[in-house]
Structure formats: structure tokens, C-alpha cells
Design an enzyme around this catalytic site. Structure first.
Site, PDB file in Angstrom:
ATOM      1  N   GLU A  19      76.367  26.658  13.310  1.00  0.00           N
ATOM      2  CA  GLU A  19      76.085  28.093  13.256  1.00  0.00           C
ATOM      3  C   GLU A  19      74.661  28.364  12.776  1.00  0.00           C
ATOM      4  O   GLU A  19      74.210  27.781  11.798  1.00  0.00           O
ATOM      5  CB  GLU A  19      77.078  28.802  12.311  1.00  0.00           C
ATOM      6  CG  GLU A  19      78.534  28.689  12.726  1.00  0.00           C
ATOM      7  CD  GLU A  19      78.853  29.429  14.034  1.00  0.00           C
ATOM      8  OE1 GLU A  19      78.029  30.246  14.475  1.00  0.00           O
ATOM      9  OE2 GLU A  19      79.926  29.161  14.608  1.00  0.00           O
TER      10      GLU A  19
ATOM     11  N   ARG B 216      90.588  40.321  12.368  1.00  0.00           N
ATOM     12  CA  ARG B 216      91.555  40.627  13.438  1.00  0.00           C
ATOM     13  C   ARG B 216      92.980  40.328  12.993  1.00  0.00           C
ATOM     14  O   ARG B 216      93.935  40.987  13.406  1.00  0.00           O
ATOM     15  CB  ARG B 216      91.206  39.789  14.682  1.00  0.00           C
ATOM     16  CG  ARG B 216      92.022  40.108  15.918  1.00  0.00           C
ATOM     17  CD  ARG B 216      91.560  39.318  17.129  1.00  0.00           C
ATOM     18  NE  ARG B 216      91.610  37.870  16.947  1.00  0.00           N
ATOM     19  CZ  ARG B 216      92.716  37.134  16.977  1.00  0.00           C
ATOM     20  NH1 ARG B 216      93.894  37.704  17.159  1.00  0.00           N
ATOM     21  NH2 ARG B 216      92.666  35.825  16.813  1.00  0.00           N
TER      22      ARG B 216
ATOM     23  N   CYS C  50      85.370  32.440   7.902  1.00  0.00           N
ATOM     24  CA  CYS C  50      84.262  31.478   8.044  1.00  0.00           C
ATOM     25  C   CYS C  50      82.917  32.161   7.893  1.00  0.00           C
ATOM     26  O   CYS C  50      82.034  31.678   7.176  1.00  0.00           O
ATOM     27  CB  CYS C  50      84.337  30.761   9.396  1.00  0.00           C
ATOM     28  SG  CYS C  50      85.698  29.589   9.448  1.00  0.00           S
TER      29      CYS C  50
ATOM     30  N   HIS D 227      81.380  24.879  13.023  1.00  0.00           N
ATOM     31  CA  HIS D 227      82.704  25.184  13.571  1.00  0.00           C
ATOM     32  C   HIS D 227      83.160  24.031  14.463  1.00  0.00           C
ATOM     33  O   HIS D 227      82.366  23.495  15.244  1.00  0.00           O
ATOM     34  CB  HIS D 227      82.654  26.469  14.410  1.00  0.00           C
ATOM     35  CG  HIS D 227      83.128  27.685  13.678  1.00  0.00           C
ATOM     36  ND1 HIS D 227      82.377  28.837  13.566  1.00  0.00           N
ATOM     37  CD2 HIS D 227      84.298  27.949  13.016  1.00  0.00           C
ATOM     38  CE1 HIS D 227      83.061  29.740  12.870  1.00  0.00           C
ATOM     39  NE2 HIS D 227      84.235  29.228  12.530  1.00  0.00           N
TER      40      HIS D 227
HETATM   41  N1  PCA Z   1      88.360  29.214  10.758  1.00  0.00           N
HETATM   42  C1  PCA Z   1      88.393  30.645  10.519  1.00  0.00           C
HETATM   43  C2  PCA Z   1      88.710  30.791   9.045  1.00  0.00           C
HETATM   44  C3  PCA Z   1      89.170  29.449   8.580  1.00  0.00           C
HETATM   45  C4  PCA Z   1      88.839  28.532   9.674  1.00  0.00           C
HETATM   46  O1  PCA Z   1      88.973  27.310   9.652  1.00  0.00           O
HETATM   47  C5  PCA Z   1      87.138  31.359  10.985  1.00  0.00           C
HETATM   48  O2  PCA Z   1      86.478  30.880  11.929  1.00  0.00           O
HETATM   49  O3  PCA Z   1      86.791  32.403  10.447  1.00  0.00           O
END
Ligand code: PCA
Length: 214
Positions: free
Chosen positions: A78, A88, A141, A165
Site C-alpha cells: 500500500e 461496510r 487495515c 495486503h
Molecule cells: N483485512 C481487513 C481488516 C483486517 C484484515 O485482515 C481490511 O483490509 O481492512
């Protein structure tokens, strides 16, 4: 060098979170840097506090937070976190902030302070797909990425921070539509390892072509 790597617990009806599953599989050292692993809750009000406790306990040089982005086909690093919580679905404690600022006195957005282009390049050079993402979403996240960057800027200026991610693990694809992308946990773990290695080795990032046209 010490690197704190966190992964979230499962959320949204999943029984595993490939983020923490892969973090657990990381070696104790990467290119000579000590890897400290921490599971954090998928809860808006608790996740960042858990990261800060880790910072105070271990005094790391670098913090990398890892989360699941179901539907993405490979690991994404990111670039940016925004000052917005807009959930959501409720988090694991039932909290569901809607269109709220994360920090009233924070900047609109913060950029990752780890060399994300070098990380992408190094993972790709080891034969695994990897790209930059320009949105970490508006859920927990993004909240963690934003608050860790806010916190490091205000209180821990020597710490560099970034967010990664990861896609669904193969085992999570059972029962989902056949087109749902995913990767094996081994591939996810290796991708993470090379991304972290790029930071430790200080891989050069001048002239790497990234970006999106839409
Ligand atoms: N993914 C979620 C929250 C926790 C996770 O592992 C997100 O992308 O916000």
C-alpha cells in the site's frame, strides 16, 4: 535491525486470516534483521493500540502491518492511508464507524515510509507477482496503516512503517465462486519475506515503473 510484523485475526466470517498465518511462517531473521511477529485484533478501537504496545515493548526500527484483501490476486504494497473510517461490515467487536475521521488533527492522508517500489521490484524478481495498491480501503487495515503513520510521525520519528495486503489463501476459496483469486500460504509467505528483505537490504528503487492508468 528489528522489524515488527503484525497480522490480523480472522474477520468477516472467515476462519483464518492469511495475513497472520503467513506472518507466523516467516523466519526469525530476514537478511540478518530480527523479525518480531504479533497478532492484532480486527477491531477499529483496539488494533492500533495493540501495534503501539508492540512498538513500546520491542522498540523496532520498522513496522510492517499485514492484512487480508480478499479478491486481490496477489500481494499488494500500500502507498497511501486516508483519514477515514467507513465500515461496510461491523468489525470483530461489532463497531461500525460510518464516514468518520480517524484523527481530527491528522493529515488527510499519509504515504508509507518504507520503500514500496523496491519491495515490489524485489518480490517480482523472485518470480512472484506483486504490485502497488493506491487504496488500503476504509476498514480496519486503512485505520491501522493511517494510525501507525500518524503515530510514527508524531511520537516515533525514527520508525519507518508500511502496510501489505495479501490475497485469500487457497483453503479459503472452497465454497466461493470459481473465479475468486487466491495464492498458497507458502507463496504468500515468500512474497512477504522478499518484500521485507528489500527493506533490510536497501534495494535501489530509482526508475522503477509502476502506476495505474485507471
Ligand atoms: N483485512 C481487513 C481488516 C483486517 C484484515 O485482515 C481490511 O483490509 O481492512
Amino acid at each position: 535491525m528489528k522489524i515488527l510484523v503484525t497480522g490480523f485475526d480472522p474477520f468477516g466470517g472467515e476462519t483464518v486470516n492469511p495475513a497472520y498465518e503467513a506472518v507466523k511462517m516467516l523466519p526469525e531473521q530476514i537478511a540478518g534483521a530480527e523479525i518480531i511477529k504479533l497478532e492484532i485484533p480486527t477491531v477499529f478501537s483496539k488494533s492500533c493500540l495493540a501495534v503501539e504496545e508492540g512498538i513500546q515493548k520491542y522498540n523496532p526500527d520498522i513496522v510492517i502491518n499485514v492484512g487480508q484483501a480478499g479478491g486481490r490476486s496477489h500481494m499488494t504494497i500500500e502507498q497511501v492511508a486516508i483519514n477515514l473510517a467507513d465500515a461496510r461490515i461491523p468489525d470483530n467487536a461489532g463497531e461500525q464507524p460510518l464516514n468518520e475521521a480517524l484523527q481530527p488533527d491528522g493529515d488527510t492522508a499519509y504515504f508509507a515510509t518504507v520503500p514500496i517500489r523496491a519491495m515490489v521490484k524485489h518480490v517480482q524478481e523472485h518470480g512472484l507477482p506483486c504490485s502497488i495498491s493506491y487504496t488500503a480501503g476504509t476498514y480496519v487495515c486503512n485505520c491501522v496503516m493511517y494510525n501507525v503513520l500518524y503515530m510514527t510521525q508524531k511520537k516515533y520519528p525514527n520508525i519507518k512503517a508500511g502496510f501489505i495486503h495479501v490475497p485469500f489463501a487457497t483453503s479459503q476459496l472452497i465454497g466461493k465462486p470459481a473465479t475468486t483469486p487466491g495464492m498458497s500460504l507458502d507463496e504468500i509467505e515468500k512474497s512477504l519475506e522478499y518484500a521485507i528483505e528489500a527493506v533490510v537490504l536497501g534495494v535501489e528503487e530509482e526508475g522503477i515503473v509502476t502506476g495505474q492508468t485507471h
